[in-house]
Design a protein around this motif. Structure first.
Motif, PDB file in Angstrom:
ATOM      1  N   GLY A 291      -4.445   4.240 -11.218  1.00  0.00           N
ATOM      2  CA  GLY A 291      -4.458   2.855 -10.773  1.00  0.00           C
ATOM      3  C   GLY A 291      -3.426   1.937 -11.414  1.00  0.00           C
ATOM      4  O   GLY A 291      -3.099   0.908 -10.868  1.00  0.00           O
TER       5      GLY A 291
ATOM      6  N   ASP B  55       0.833  -1.206   0.000  1.00  0.00           N
ATOM      7  CA  ASP B  55       0.000   0.000   0.000  1.00  0.00           C
ATOM      8  C   ASP B  55       0.870   1.259   0.000  1.00  0.00           C
ATOM      9  O   ASP B  55       0.561   2.242  -0.670  1.00  0.00           O
ATOM     10  CB  ASP B  55      -0.940   0.015   1.206  1.00  0.00           C
ATOM     11  CG  ASP B  55      -2.163  -0.877   0.987  1.00  0.00           C
ATOM     12  OD1 ASP B  55      -2.380  -1.279  -0.174  1.00  0.00           O
ATOM     13  OD2 ASP B  55      -2.873  -1.174   1.957  1.00  0.00           O
TER      14      ASP B  55
ATOM     15  N   ARG C  92       9.230   3.703  -2.449  1.00  0.00           N
ATOM     16  CA  ARG C  92       8.030   4.508  -2.672  1.00  0.00           C
ATOM     17  C   ARG C  92       8.360   5.753  -3.485  1.00  0.00           C
ATOM     18  O   ARG C  92       7.590   6.161  -4.354  1.00  0.00           O
ATOM     19  CB  ARG C  92       7.408   4.909  -1.335  1.00  0.00           C
ATOM     20  CG  ARG C  92       6.011   5.441  -1.473  1.00  0.00           C
ATOM     21  CD  ARG C  92       5.443   5.864  -0.153  1.00  0.00           C
ATOM     22  NE  ARG C  92       6.236   6.936   0.444  1.00  0.00           N
ATOM     23  CZ  ARG C  92       5.932   7.511   1.600  1.00  0.00           C
ATOM     24  NH1 ARG C  92       4.881   7.111   2.283  1.00  0.00           N
ATOM     25  NH2 ARG C  92       6.682   8.477   2.073  1.00  0.00           N
TER      26      ARG C  92
ATOM     27  N   TRP D 276       0.541   7.403  -6.614  1.00  0.00           N
ATOM     28  CA  TRP D 276      -0.843   7.896  -6.580  1.00  0.00           C
ATOM     29  C   TRP D 276      -1.154   8.824  -7.755  1.00  0.00           C
ATOM     30  O   TRP D 276      -2.218   8.727  -8.359  1.00  0.00           O
ATOM     31  CB  TRP D 276      -1.099   8.638  -5.265  1.00  0.00           C
ATOM     32  CG  TRP D 276      -2.492   9.145  -5.147  1.00  0.00           C
ATOM     33  CD1 TRP D 276      -3.572   8.466  -4.665  1.00  0.00           C
ATOM     34  CD2 TRP D 276      -2.989  10.422  -5.537  1.00  0.00           C
ATOM     35  NE1 TRP D 276      -4.691   9.250  -4.727  1.00  0.00           N
ATOM     36  CE2 TRP D 276      -4.364  10.446  -5.255  1.00  0.00           C
ATOM     37  CE3 TRP D 276      -2.390  11.560  -6.096  1.00  0.00           C
ATOM     38  CZ2 TRP D 276      -5.162  11.566  -5.507  1.00  0.00           C
ATOM     39  CZ3 TRP D 276      -3.179  12.674  -6.355  1.00  0.00           C
ATOM     40  CH2 TRP D 276      -4.558  12.670  -6.059  1.00  0.00           C
TER      41      TRP D 276
ATOM     42  N   ARG E 143       2.203   1.647  -3.522  1.00  0.00           N
ATOM     43  CA  ARG E 143       1.152   2.059  -4.457  1.00  0.00           C
ATOM     44  C   ARG E 143       0.836   3.537  -4.285  1.00  0.00           C
ATOM     45  O   ARG E 143       0.601   4.248  -5.265  1.00  0.00           O
ATOM     46  CB  ARG E 143      -0.119   1.241  -4.222  1.00  0.00           C
ATOM     47  CG  ARG E 143      -0.086  -0.137  -4.860  1.00  0.00           C
ATOM     48  CD  ARG E 143      -1.303  -0.928  -4.426  1.00  0.00           C
ATOM     49  NE  ARG E 143      -1.375  -2.227  -5.053  1.00  0.00           N
ATOM     50  CZ  ARG E 143      -1.947  -2.467  -6.236  1.00  0.00           C
ATOM     51  NH1 ARG E 143      -2.483  -1.478  -6.918  1.00  0.00           N
ATOM     52  NH2 ARG E 143      -1.973  -3.680  -6.733  1.00  0.00           N
ATOM     53  N   LEU E 144       0.828   4.004  -3.038  1.00  0.00           N
ATOM     54  CA  LEU E 144       0.529   5.418  -2.831  1.00  0.00           C
ATOM     55  C   LEU E 144       1.636   6.302  -3.394  1.00  0.00           C
ATOM     56  O   LEU E 144       1.396   7.455  -3.743  1.00  0.00           O
ATOM     57  CB  LEU E 144       0.307   5.709  -1.342  1.00  0.00           C
ATOM     58  CG  LEU E 144      -1.063   5.255  -0.836  1.00  0.00           C
ATOM     59  CD1 LEU E 144      -1.167   5.426   0.666  1.00  0.00           C
ATOM     60  CD2 LEU E 144      -2.180   6.024  -1.524  1.00  0.00           C
ATOM     61  N   GLY E 145       2.842   5.733  -3.496  1.00  0.00           N
ATOM     62  CA  GLY E 145       3.929   6.492  -4.115  1.00  0.00           C
ATOM     63  C   GLY E 145       3.626   6.827  -5.556  1.00  0.00           C
ATOM     64  O   GLY E 145       4.145   7.801  -6.109  1.00  0.00           O
TER      65      GLY E 145
END
Lengths: 334, 238
Positions: free
Chosen positions: B112, B101, B151, B108, B104-106
């Motif tokens: 998607g 998570d 990230r 953003w 993935r937010l890195g």
């Protein structure tokens, strides 16, 4: 690191089958459809009240659970939604169905206003007390602005106005279908939002606001959006409330109401959409079960909340998540 | 001082917190694919300099240009979108989220579709691939630093700002982080790196600056010849 080849998970794997089985959730409203044929007026009223509290819980949970801000202005959104529907129906003679969207929009607008202190960096207890005060301020307006709101006595929503495209909803069973549609719509739209990049931005802000900004997320914009959407959803709930009860009074939007709404979120599960729906059902229906022990009703209700928070700090939804992964809230589509 | 190759150019940057001014007219430049180390004693303004570039501290005066565009005083999320990505000292991770998570937010800002980027980071950091579902809070400092760097890579940086990547890590991790930074350097990412570990700094840097009381006191080009480590330490702390 040496044992990497064996234990390293493949970086990309096919999504597990249960993730694609989310459509099973559609069975819930479908199974509820025949309910009015089995329930009497009173029980149907309680079920309708649950449906009112579904959007109320869902909207509250977005700000408190998903965004992680201690903002207690939910009752303000709820009240403004109810009053918007009431005023439009009573003073301007609009049919109820036409007031739903304006009620949501007013809720969203009030949500934006309530979110302003958060944008100024107000957090934690300071934000809590400011948003609480905001809710009380609106209540003061309901009481004082007599020509529009009817003051302390409130106002009655004309029975004839409660219709959908001219189709009247005289019984609780008729209202049920309109409410079920609205509750499902709010849940589905919110689910979409939370599983998009918007929801991931909320999640990041909750996790670490500075890190969220460092990941390119315009945090201010998303905080405001969470308040606006939360306000909209709760405003729709307020409109449903006006149609259900037929009477809008300031006393319905006081601190006791706020505590009840907070209980919906906490008992259901902070930051869980499934939890918001469950919480609405439990908190609304539980007092009905305790009615058989008059005098102990409030106490049993209180004990129930304490027990849930004590043993299930992540709410009833966390219990379901343990039973089956389909109940775990997802933030990604893949 | 600035050459056409420079992607990041800072001129006369002054910054501080509240009434306390930390930086007094700092100038520096980082060229494409160049690694610049920022050295200095505690409180000399190294972190403030990086935070001013990434937008977390608003400069009081001066200009910071990235690829020709002024970024001084812009909000952090806009500077991030230009490819200026910071790995901060506190690591600023999402502590209660999983490794995956966090990564993935890195990414953003790109929506998607991140599977390829995720694969790339897991290939560079096999240790993270093993622990992709682990909550970051439960990981060691070195692993957290890897998550932080991973990230940042998810955001496709043009320049990485690393604030003490080896700070507080066990020696074995310091070596690993040094290897990671060297590998990154080979890929051609420009970097600006703050490091207390002078050996590590000099092994990866092309150039270094020494900050003293909020001013650049010395410039050195590591490529131009042997550098006397002891002399540097002396000029930082004495």
């Amino acid at each position: 690191m040496a044992d990497a080849p064996k234990s390293a998970a493949p970086a990309t794997k096919a999504p597990p089958a249960w993730r694609q089985r989310r459509y099973l959730f559609w069975l819930i409203p479908l199974l509820l459809l025949p309910l009015p044929f089995y329930l009497g007026q009173y029980k149907q009223y309680v079920v309708n009240l649950i449906l009112v509290y579904v959007p109320v819980g869902v909207g509250f949970n977005i700000v408190v659970g998903n965004l992680g801000l201690l903002a207690f202005s939910n009752v303000a959104f709820f009240g403004i939604g109810a009053y918007t529907s009431g005023v439009l129906a009573l003073k301007l003679g609009w049919p109820w169905w036409a007031t739903i969207l304006p009620a949501g929009l007013m809720g969203g607008l009030v949500g934006c206003i309530a979110g302003v202190p958060a944008l100024r960096g107000v957090r934690l207890f300071y934000l809590a007390i400011m948003t609480l005060a905001f809710g009380e301020l609106l209540r003061w307006v309901y009481i004082r602005w007599v020509p529009v709101t009817g003051g302390s006595f409130g106002m009655s929503v004309p029975k004839a106005s409660i219709n959908v495209f001219g189709w009247p909803l005289p019984t609780e069973g008729d209202k049920f279908y309109a409410f079920l549609f609205l509750a499902v719509l709010m849940v589905v739209l919110t689910d979409r939002l939370l599983r998009s990049r918007f929801g991931r931005a909320f999640m990041a802000i909750k996790g670490n606001e500075q890190a969220a900004a460092a990941m390119g997320i315009p945090t201010d914009r998303y905080i405001l959006l969470a308040f606006a959407w939360g306000g909209f959803v709760v405003g729709v709930g307020g409109s449903m409330y006006a149609a259900l009860v037929g009477h809008v009074t300031p006393i319905a939007f006081d601190l006791a109401e706020l505590i009840l709404e907070f209980a919906v979120v906490m008992v259901g599960g902070l930051g869980s959409l499934v939890g918001s729906v469950l919480g609405a059902a439990i908190i609304t229906a539980a007092p009905e079960f305790f009615r058989e022990w008059p005098g102990f009703q409030e106490m049993l209700f209180g004990v129930l909340i304490v027990l849930v928070i004590l043993f299930l700090p992540r709410g009833v939804a966390s219990l379901l998540a343990r039973v089956h992964p389909i109940f775990i809230d997802r933030y990604y589509r893949d | 001082m600035a050459t056409p190759d420079d992607i990041l150019v800072a001129r006369g940057v002054e910054a501080g917190y509240g009434k306390k001014q930390i930086l007094f007219g700092v100038d520096f430049a980082v060229a494409k694919s160049e690694v610049v180390a920022l050295l200095g004693a505690n409180g000399s303004g190294k972190s403030t300099a990086l935070n001013t570039i990434s937008g977390f501290v608003r400069p009081l005066a001066g200009s910071i240009q990235f690829e020709g565009a002024e970024i001084a005083g812009k909000p952090p999320h806009q500077i991030f979108r230009r490819g200026v990505i910071q790995v901060s000292q506190a690591r600023d991770l999402f502590m209660d989220m999983s490794v995956e998570d966090n990564l993935r937010l890195g990414a953003w800002v790109r929506g998607g579709q991140v599977a390829d980027l995720l694969d790339g980071v897991f290939q560079s950091f096999p240790r993270l691939a093993e622990r992709r579902q682990q909550v970051v809070r439960l990981m060691s400092g070195g692993e957290q630093q890897m998550v932080a760097i991973g990230r940042a890579l998810m955001g496709n940086p043009k320049i990485l700002l690393l604030d003490e990547p080896s700070g507080g890590l066990a020696p074995i991790f310091v070596n690993e982080i040094a290897a990671i930074i060297k590998a990154l350097k080979k890929t051609g990412i420009a970097m600006m790196i703050i490091e207390q570990n002078i050996k590590l700094a000099l092994s990866v840097a092309d150039r270094f600056l020494i900050l003293r009381e909020g001013r650049v006191s010395q410039h050195h080009d590591v490529r131009s010849g042997a550098v006397n480590e002891e002399e540097i330490v002396r000029s930082i702390y004495l």
